[in-house]
Design a protein around this motif. Structure first.
Motif, PDB file in Angstrom:
ATOM      1  N   VAL A  94      51.091  10.455   0.549  1.00 55.24           N
ATOM      2  CA  VAL A  94      50.503   9.610  -0.344  1.00 55.24           C
ATOM      3  C   VAL A  94      50.386   8.279   0.161  1.00 55.24           C
ATOM      4  N   ASP A  95      51.263   7.616   1.240  1.00 53.84           N
ATOM      5  CA  ASP A  95      50.740   6.581   1.947  1.00 53.84           C
ATOM      6  C   ASP A  95      49.910   6.428   2.847  1.00 53.84           C
ATOM      7  N   ALA A  96      49.292   7.725   3.584  1.00 49.98           N
ATOM      8  CA  ALA A  96      48.510   8.029   4.177  1.00 49.98           C
ATOM      9  C   ALA A  96      47.321   7.895   3.541  1.00 49.98           C
ATOM     10  N   VAL A  97      47.050   8.368   2.233  1.00 49.06           N
ATOM     11  CA  VAL A  97      45.863   8.049   1.207  1.00 49.06           C
ATOM     12  C   VAL A  97      45.784   6.784   0.882  1.00 49.06           C
ATOM     13  N   ALA A  98      46.832   5.929   0.779  1.00 50.46           N
ATOM     14  CA  ALA A  98      46.538   4.766   0.563  1.00 50.46           C
ATOM     15  C   ALA A  98      45.882   3.791   1.493  1.00 50.46           C
ATOM     16  N   ALA A  99      46.444   4.288   2.867  1.00 51.01           N
ATOM     17  CA  ALA A  99      45.542   3.612   3.905  1.00 51.01           C
ATOM     18  C   ALA A  99      44.128   3.974   4.169  1.00 51.01           C
ATOM     19  N   ALA A 100      43.900   5.176   3.910  1.00 51.99           N
ATOM     20  CA  ALA A 100      42.495   5.588   3.897  1.00 51.99           C
ATOM     21  C   ALA A 100      41.748   5.204   2.911  1.00 51.99           C
ATOM     22  N   ALA A 101      42.383   4.987   1.776  1.00 56.00           N
ATOM     23  CA  ALA A 101      41.528   4.275   0.398  1.00 56.00           C
ATOM     24  C   ALA A 101      40.398   5.152   0.155  1.00 56.00           C
ATOM     25  N   PRO A 102      40.633   6.411  -0.133  1.00 56.27           N
ATOM     26  CA  PRO A 102      39.625   7.383  -1.007  1.00 56.27           C
ATOM     27  C   PRO A 102      38.977   6.555  -2.188  1.00 56.27           C
ATOM     28  N   ASP A 103      37.926   6.823  -2.672  1.00 58.08           N
ATOM     29  CA  ASP A 103      37.443   6.428  -4.076  1.00 58.08           C
ATOM     30  C   ASP A 103      38.383   6.758  -5.278  1.00 58.08           C
ATOM     31  N   MET A 115      58.087   8.721  -7.501  1.00 61.92           N
ATOM     32  CA  MET A 115      56.543   8.420  -6.885  1.00 61.92           C
ATOM     33  C   MET A 115      55.875   7.482  -7.422  1.00 61.92           C
ATOM     34  N   PHE A 116      56.377   6.455  -8.290  1.00 62.51           N
ATOM     35  CA  PHE A 116      55.909   5.390  -8.893  1.00 62.51           C
ATOM     36  C   PHE A 116      55.277   4.423  -7.915  1.00 62.51           C
ATOM     37  N   ALA A 117      56.222   4.071  -6.807  1.00 62.93           N
ATOM     38  CA  ALA A 117      56.056   2.955  -6.013  1.00 62.93           C
ATOM     39  C   ALA A 117      54.737   3.225  -5.168  1.00 62.93           C
ATOM     40  N   PRO A 118      54.785   4.791  -4.485  1.00 64.62           N
ATOM     41  CA  PRO A 118      53.693   4.960  -3.572  1.00 64.62           C
ATOM     42  C   PRO A 118      52.538   5.153  -3.984  1.00 64.62           C
ATOM     43  N   ILE A 119      52.363   5.516  -5.477  1.00 65.89           N
ATOM     44  CA  ILE A 119      51.054   5.619  -6.212  1.00 65.89           C
ATOM     45  C   ILE A 119      50.743   4.156  -6.628  1.00 65.89           C
ATOM     46  N   GLN A 120      51.561   3.384  -6.647  1.00 62.33           N
ATOM     47  CA  GLN A 120      51.016   1.884  -6.854  1.00 62.33           C
ATOM     48  C   GLN A 120      50.617   1.393  -5.755  1.00 62.33           C
ATOM     49  N   ARG A 121      50.768   1.844  -4.431  1.00 59.81           N
ATOM     50  CA  ARG A 121      50.293   1.219  -3.466  1.00 59.81           C
ATOM     51  C   ARG A 121      48.827   1.934  -3.127  1.00 59.81           C
ATOM     52  N   VAL A 122      48.585   3.115  -3.795  1.00 53.52           N
ATOM     53  CA  VAL A 122      47.359   3.721  -3.786  1.00 53.52           C
ATOM     54  C   VAL A 122      46.581   2.844  -4.761  1.00 53.52           C
ATOM     55  N   ILE A 123      46.975   2.634  -5.825  1.00 54.20           N
ATOM     56  CA  ILE A 123      46.107   1.950  -6.787  1.00 54.20           C
ATOM     57  C   ILE A 123      45.745   0.463  -6.358  1.00 54.20           C
ATOM     58  N   GLY A 124      46.802  -0.137  -5.576  1.00 50.87           N
ATOM     59  CA  GLY A 124      46.534  -1.380  -4.912  1.00 50.87           C
ATOM     60  C   GLY A 124      45.450  -1.497  -3.959  1.00 50.87           C
TER      61      GLY A 124
END
Length: 334
Positions: A94-103, A115-124
């Protein structure tokens, strides 16, 4: 016969007719390309699906549905999954997804709290997030949730087991892991309904994805409860271990088994008569609807909130029926 059972909880539970029509309309509209603004933009859109665990037919089938819907909409699709069903393995993905920032991201969280905090990083990072299958204790910032009506699935399992056992007797619940929203709900639905129907749930045990552990649990339960009448397993892993134990104890068919999810191995056991009933999720539909909700979020349209997809109850007699076929799972997209 195959049956779909809606639940009265506060969420949108989709009817069987709406599921069939909605899936057809989604794929037709996506494939059409023009008119009505079906595509979120003229540029390529990227969508990643992070499943709960690698190699599980349920998640593979969900990915097949999501990929089909994404490709029909001209969306770039990526599928990833951790080696184990745990935040330890899922967080780095999930952290790698946040870095890649897909749509957009479809994700089955492996823990409702962790998993709340990691998913918040993706949303951010600006990614639209749709929860599929499992959910979070706090879904702040997510665009939608698409999941099975798991509580109703557990209720249905209790009803099936009550019918198989004559409406009385001792039964065992083999659950997945504590803290997983889906299987927690299945277990609660089963226990609540079993009590109403006169079944005695002697224990709730947890086996995770460990088939051998599930077998050992059943071994011990048969020793403690020689009159055990039935077993409900909230996953196919538990069912596989259950069948092994009952076979070794020469108790197959004497102890009735209701399993969850119609994976290929589960269907094989159903055909053999070792499992009497399967309550199955509509995994492909969940994937399709997840993509639909992601595209709606990218277009700025109102969210559907939480969508609950009903389960399908399958017996050997109706395995080839269209309804039952909708609940079958696969090991690869073909």
């Amino acid at each position: 016969m195959s049956r779909r059972h809606p639940n009265a909880r506060r969420a949108t539970t989709i009817s069987a007719a709406a599921l069939t029509l909605g899936s057809a309309m989604l794929l037709t509209a996506c494939a059409g390309g023009g008119g009505g603004g079906q595509s979120p933009s003229a540029e390529a859109v990227s969508l990643t699906f992070v499943a709960g665990v690698k190699g599980d037919p349920f998640y593979i089938t969900m990915a097949c549905g999501a990929e089909q819907a994404a490709l029909a909409a001209g969306v770039d699709f990526d599928f990833q999954a951790p080696n184990t069903f745990s935040p330890t393995d899922q967080v780095p993905i999930v952290d790698a997804v946040a870095a890649a920032a897909p749509d957009a991201l479809l994700i089955a969280p492996t823990d409702a709290a962790s998993m709340f905090a990691p998913i918040q990083r993706v949303i951010g990072a600006g990614t639209k997030v749709v929860l599929v299958d499992t959910t979070l204790e706090d879904d702040e910032g997510t665009s939608a949730s698409v999941k099975t009506d798991d509580y109703a699935g557990g209720v249905e399992a209790a009803r099936e087991l009550a019918e198989l056992t004559g409406g009385s007797g001792e039964v065992l619940l083999i659950n997945f892991l504590p803290g997983v929203s889906t299987t927690d709900a299945r277990g609660k639905g089963f226990v609540d309904e079993a009590a109403k129907l006169g079944l005695t749930v002697v224990a709730e045990e947890f086996a995770g994805t460990d088939v051998e552990k599930a077998s050992q649990i059943v071994d011990a339960s048969l020793q403690r409860h020689p009159d055990l009448a039935g077993i409900f397993t909230t996953t196919d892993y538990g069912a596989q271990g259950t069948v092994t134990s009952l076979r070794n104890a020469d108790a197959l068919r004497d102890v009735k088994v209701v399993g969850f999810d119609a994976s290929p191995v589960m269907v094989e056991e159903l055909r053999a008569g070792n499992i009497q009933t399967i309550v199955s999720q509509q995994a492909r539909t969940i994937g399709e609807l997840g993509v639909e909700e992601a595209l709606k979020a990218l277009r700025g349209e109102a969210s559907s909130g939480t969508l609950e997809v009903p389960t399908i109850t399958i017996t050997e007699e109706d395995l080839e029926s269209p309804d039952a076929q909708a609940g079958l799972q696969v090991e690869s997209c073909g």
